[in-house]
Design an enzyme around this catalytic site. Structure first.
Site, PDB file in Angstrom:
ATOM      1  N   ASP A   1      12.814  64.925  37.843  1.00  0.00           N
ATOM      2  CA  ASP A   1      11.426  64.811  38.337  1.00  0.00           C
ATOM      3  C   ASP A   1      10.797  63.480  37.970  1.00  0.00           C
ATOM      4  O   ASP A   1       9.593  63.396  37.706  1.00  0.00           O
ATOM      5  CB  ASP A   1      10.559  65.970  37.792  1.00  0.00           C
ATOM      6  CG  ASP A   1      10.921  67.313  38.415  1.00  0.00           C
ATOM      7  OD1 ASP A   1      11.812  67.366  39.285  1.00  0.00           O
ATOM      8  OD2 ASP A   1      10.308  68.327  38.011  1.00  0.00           O
TER       9      ASP A   1
ATOM     10  N   ASP B   1      14.022  71.862  32.972  1.00  0.00           N
ATOM     11  CA  ASP B   1      14.156  71.654  34.415  1.00  0.00           C
ATOM     12  C   ASP B   1      15.614  71.411  34.774  1.00  0.00           C
ATOM     13  O   ASP B   1      16.379  70.896  33.955  1.00  0.00           O
ATOM     14  CB  ASP B   1      13.320  70.410  34.796  1.00  0.00           C
ATOM     15  CG  ASP B   1      12.872  70.399  36.249  1.00  0.00           C
ATOM     16  OD1 ASP B   1      13.694  70.666  37.135  1.00  0.00           O
ATOM     17  OD2 ASP B   1      11.681  70.115  36.476  1.00  0.00           O
TER      18      ASP B   1
ATOM     19  N   HIS C   1       7.070  66.474  44.353  1.00  0.00           N
ATOM     20  CA  HIS C   1       7.530  67.350  43.257  1.00  0.00           C
ATOM     21  C   HIS C   1       8.708  66.741  42.505  1.00  0.00           C
ATOM     22  O   HIS C   1       9.055  67.236  41.434  1.00  0.00           O
ATOM     23  CB  HIS C   1       7.827  68.779  43.744  1.00  0.00           C
ATOM     24  CG  HIS C   1       9.144  68.977  44.400  1.00  0.00           C
ATOM     25  ND1 HIS C   1       9.826  70.179  44.353  1.00  0.00           N
ATOM     26  CD2 HIS C   1       9.913  68.137  45.128  1.00  0.00           C
ATOM     27  CE1 HIS C   1      10.959  70.061  45.030  1.00  0.00           C
ATOM     28  NE2 HIS C   1      11.029  68.850  45.509  1.00  0.00           N
TER      29      HIS C   1
ATOM     30  N   ASP D   1      10.353  74.702  34.626  1.00  0.00           N
ATOM     31  CA  ASP D   1      10.724  74.858  36.035  1.00  0.00           C
ATOM     32  C   ASP D   1      11.771  75.963  36.118  1.00  0.00           C
ATOM     33  O   ASP D   1      12.827  75.876  35.472  1.00  0.00           O
ATOM     34  CB  ASP D   1      11.284  73.527  36.557  1.00  0.00           C
ATOM     35  CG  ASP D   1      11.481  73.526  38.066  1.00  0.00           C
ATOM     36  OD1 ASP D   1      11.860  74.572  38.620  1.00  0.00           O
ATOM     37  OD2 ASP D   1      11.256  72.461  38.677  1.00  0.00           O
TER      38      ASP D   1
ATOM     39  N   HIS E   1      16.147  69.353  37.171  1.00  0.00           N
ATOM     40  CA  HIS E   1      16.043  68.000  37.719  1.00  0.00           C
ATOM     41  C   HIS E   1      15.325  67.088  36.729  1.00  0.00           C
ATOM     42  O   HIS E   1      14.779  67.559  35.731  1.00  0.00           O
ATOM     43  CB  HIS E   1      15.258  68.033  39.039  1.00  0.00           C
ATOM     44  CG  HIS E   1      15.831  68.978  40.060  1.00  0.00           C
ATOM     45  ND1 HIS E   1      15.412  70.276  40.177  1.00  0.00           N
ATOM     46  CD2 HIS E   1      16.805  68.809  40.981  1.00  0.00           C
ATOM     47  CE1 HIS E   1      16.100  70.878  41.142  1.00  0.00           C
ATOM     48  NE2 HIS E   1      16.960  70.013  41.646  1.00  0.00           N
TER      49      HIS E   1
ATOM     50  N   GLU F   1       7.595  76.607  40.440  1.00  0.00           N
ATOM     51  CA  GLU F   1       8.643  76.694  41.472  1.00  0.00           C
ATOM     52  C   GLU F   1       9.100  78.129  41.747  1.00  0.00           C
ATOM     53  O   GLU F   1      10.254  78.339  42.147  1.00  0.00           O
ATOM     54  CB  GLU F   1       9.843  75.783  41.133  1.00  0.00           C
ATOM     55  CG  GLU F   1       9.493  74.286  41.049  1.00  0.00           C
ATOM     56  CD  GLU F   1       9.494  73.556  42.404  1.00  0.00           C
ATOM     57  OE1 GLU F   1       9.884  74.173  43.424  1.00  0.00           O
ATOM     58  OE2 GLU F   1       9.067  72.386  42.426  1.00  0.00           O
TER      59      GLU F   1
ATOM     60  N   HIS G   1       6.443  71.754  41.558  1.00  0.00           N
ATOM     61  CA  HIS G   1       6.269  71.078  40.274  1.00  0.00           C
ATOM     62  C   HIS G   1       5.352  69.851  40.340  1.00  0.00           C
ATOM     63  O   HIS G   1       5.023  69.284  39.297  1.00  0.00           O
ATOM     64  CB  HIS G   1       7.630  70.708  39.680  1.00  0.00           C
ATOM     65  CG  HIS G   1       7.685  70.843  38.185  1.00  0.00           C
ATOM     66  ND1 HIS G   1       8.870  70.868  37.485  1.00  0.00           N
ATOM     67  CD2 HIS G   1       6.708  70.943  37.241  1.00  0.00           C
ATOM     68  CE1 HIS G   1       8.611  70.983  36.181  1.00  0.00           C
ATOM     69  NE2 HIS G   1       7.314  71.031  36.014  1.00  0.00           N
TER      70      HIS G   1
ATOM     71  N   ASP H   1      13.900  76.581  38.143  1.00  0.00           N
ATOM     72  CA  ASP H   1      15.237  76.192  38.610  1.00  0.00           C
ATOM     73  C   ASP H   1      16.138  75.729  37.458  1.00  0.00           C
ATOM     74  O   ASP H   1      17.333  75.500  37.657  1.00  0.00           O
ATOM     75  CB  ASP H   1      15.176  75.174  39.755  1.00  0.00           C
ATOM     76  CG  ASP H   1      14.660  73.798  39.345  1.00  0.00           C
ATOM     77  OD1 ASP H   1      14.767  73.421  38.167  1.00  0.00           O
ATOM     78  OD2 ASP H   1      14.153  73.089  40.241  1.00  0.00           O
TER      79      ASP H   1
HETATM   80 MN   LIG Z   1      10.827  70.338  38.363  1.00  0.00          MN
END
Ligand SMILES: [Mn+2]
Length: 326
Positions: A129, A125, A142, A229, A127, A274, A96, A231
């Site tokens: 980030d 996402d 990332h 993302d 996360h 990702e 990312h 994830d």
């Molecule tokens: Mn990310």
């Protein structure tokens, strides 16, 4: 310019050096060989692969930040070129950290004629980030692209293209975070960025959150885009990601809510990142990527939405988790 004349240009962001697991570098090539372009072309638009921008591994002795900084300049140039050619660029990552190049390039293109033009961004996402080198336990780039795009962190990331912030805090919405550290959360809170956590998505539903997010990022902005993302998805649907976290969004609900959003002529670019082919199971994550991107760029009416055959019935074997990303 009408949406009908914008073909999709897939731009590979072959970089993994911004993350601890570097195998996302192979993501774009893997999805290309799997046939992502041909599958997306079933959605009613012309699709072609444009540049595949690769990280310069010779810079690794100088550290991941040097690799990401140099890569970001080249990816940003590819984005600006694609937009000026009247394509709809779709960046396929890669870790990312590539978002720094993607959205810096989009911002540069927007500001070419008028420096006051503003970019809105929806960021889906697991996360936040939003680390800076001062708050990041891992120092991995990332985990930093949002902070960098807002103008915080290492100059190597904040000054891609120009030294101005690429985004205003009020023009950004995050959806789905379920793993973060306090330093990055504090930064986003201080800046007033709207963060819809995974718990909020569970309460409201993804579609309702997306609706609010689009309303926010299209208010007082000139163009908007989406960074996705993989994830953010439940590892049951998308096991092959760079930083897996237990639970998450389900692909079917996400795809339904994203359907057709690129028909908005203000929608300028998308990014899907990702993808880690080494951790994929029977191409389940590749199918999830196609369903998410395909939904976004679909020009057909919602009733015609297809998706990968059988994808809704397939899930991954149980995976170990949670594995937060420091
Ligand atoms: Mn990310």
């Amino acid at each position: 310019m009408t949406d009908a004349i914008r073909p999709i240009e897939l731009l590979g962001a072959a970089i993994g050096e911004g993350a601890p697991d570097r195998r996302t570098r192979a993501g774009p090539a893997s999805l290309r060989h799997w046939g992502l372009g041909g599958r997306l072309s079933a959605r009613g638009r012309a699709v072609r692969w444009g540049a595949v921008v690769g990280s310069d591994l010779a810079l690794m002795p100088q550290g991941p930040m040097a690799v990401v900084a140099e890569f970001s300049q080249r990816l940003a140039a590819a984005l600006a070129e694609s937009i000026e050619a009247r394509h709809l660029p779709v960046v396929v990552g890669g870790d990312h950290s590539c978002a720094v190049g993607t959205w810096s390039g989009v911002a540069a293109s927007l500001r070419r004629d008028d420096p006051g033009r503003r970019l809105g961004l929806v960021w889906v996402d697991a996360h936040l980030d939003a680390h800076t080198p001062e708050t990041s336990p891992s120092q991995m780039p990332h985990g930093m692209p949002i902070a960098a795009l807002l103008g915080h962190g290492a100059p190597a990331l904040t000054e891609v293209g120009d030294a101005r912030p690429k985004l205003r805090p009020g023009d950004l919405v995050l959806i789905g975070p379920r793993s973060w550290e306090s330093g990055e959360a504090t930064l986003l809170e201080r800046l007033g960025v709207r963060v819809m956590t995974h718990d909020e998505v569970l309460r409201r539903g993804f579609a309702d959150c997306m609706h609010e997010a689009i309303a926010r990022v299209t208010t007082d902005t000139d163009r908007w885009g989406l960074s996705f993302d993989l994830d953010a998805l439940d590892p049951l649907d998308a096991p092959g990601t760079g930083s897996r976290v237990a639970r998450g969004l389900r692909t079917t609900e996400v795809a339904a809510a994203l359907h057709g959003l690129a028909r908005d002529p203000r929608f300028v670019a998308a990014e899907l990142v990702e993808y880690n082919p080494s951790l994929d199971q029977d191409r389940l994550t590749a199918e999830a990527a196609e369903r998410v991107l395909g939904a976004m760029v679909d020009r057909r009416e919602p009733g015609a939405a297809g998706g990968a055959p059988g994808a809704e019935r397939r899930t991954a074997r149980p995976v170990a988790g949670p594995r937060g990303r420091p």
